[in-house]
Scaffold this active site. Sequence first.
Site, PDB file in Angstrom:
ATOM      1  N   GLY A  48      35.216  60.388 -67.406  1.00 33.40           N
ATOM      2  CA  GLY A  48      35.172  59.779 -68.725  1.00 33.40           C
ATOM      3  C   GLY A  48      33.781  59.419 -69.214  1.00 33.40           C
ATOM      4  CE  LYS A 101      36.337  62.749 -57.667  1.00 33.36           C
ATOM      5  NZ  LYS A 101      36.023  63.510 -58.888  1.00 33.36           N
TER       6      LYS A 101
END
Lengths: 67, 286
Positions: free
Chosen positions: B213, B125
Amino acid sequence: MIMLNGQRADVHAGETVVTVLAHLGLDEDARGVAVAVDGEVVPRDAWASFALGEDARVEVLTAMQGG
Amino acid sequence: MADSLSLPTDSATSDGVSAVNGTVQGQDVLTIAGRSMHSRLLLGTGGFPSLELLAEAIAASGCELVTVALRRIDPSPAHPRGSLLDVLATAGVQLLPNTAGCHTARDALLTARLAREAFATNWIKLEVIGDEDTLLPDAPELLRAAEELVDEGFVVLPYTTDDPVLARRLADIGCAAVMPLGSPIGSGMGIRNQHNITLIREAVDVPVVLDAGIGTASDAALAMELGCDAVMAASAIARAQDPVAMARAMRAAVEAGRLARGAGRIPRRLYATASTSTEGLPEFGG
């Protein structure tokens, strides 16, 4: 002076990555561990032969919770 | 907002949703770089108060792919070695190492190579942070690092802004998925620009994983309704008052959003549309 994870280490030029790992209580079979010397990866199969330079900066890393 | 969720049914089903009588059939799997997963929820391991809670949350979430970071080894006995990896191995999840904390392509490249050494996986990632306060990605450095890592044979999942053009560039250079943010990492602000997430889904052929988020379950459901292929949750679960319960909620939300996406929602209208026919409506006079 050889630095290990940002701290001065009692390791001398010419000694290998395996010696450094021993300072951390790790052996060559340590799982989940990676080593960089002077900003380059030292692959596991080179740990026993990789000799450190006089001012080597060694980073020994492992898994931490994150992301 | 109004039309972002009212995509035609054929568009909604073209990305592999198989909805029959409201039930997603067994073949609905998420495939990234040839690896198939039944869970569309990715879990970040950061922020859990204990490894026990992490293990319970993994089980409750049903996730199959979890992120780990790479940091200096702590020789003190207070941090028993390998315990995190033991927990993850016991859980049977695949590791997704990250490059969290890297601010340059150079550092991210080295971290990715070290992660490959440490964890024997070529999945990464990719995070290249451009600003300490917002933790927003540094687009040029991200692209440079992604390109190099793809060349080196990594399966690259880049954490990116919600910019559809950048997402397409990342997909074009060979990233296995794109991971656009909904809002800044750990902010819990949900998806601030739904249109961009919709546009990213349209712009790339690789899986879209909504990253960063997510604050609560409805954010995860919305991401899936917008067409995302998966959702990554970290702080939202780890820092919830009850992380295990939130893990369960996120799992249900991702499944619900996926089902709703496949089911094809009704268009939004300004005025009411009666659900009961007026045919045969009696006239009572008076």
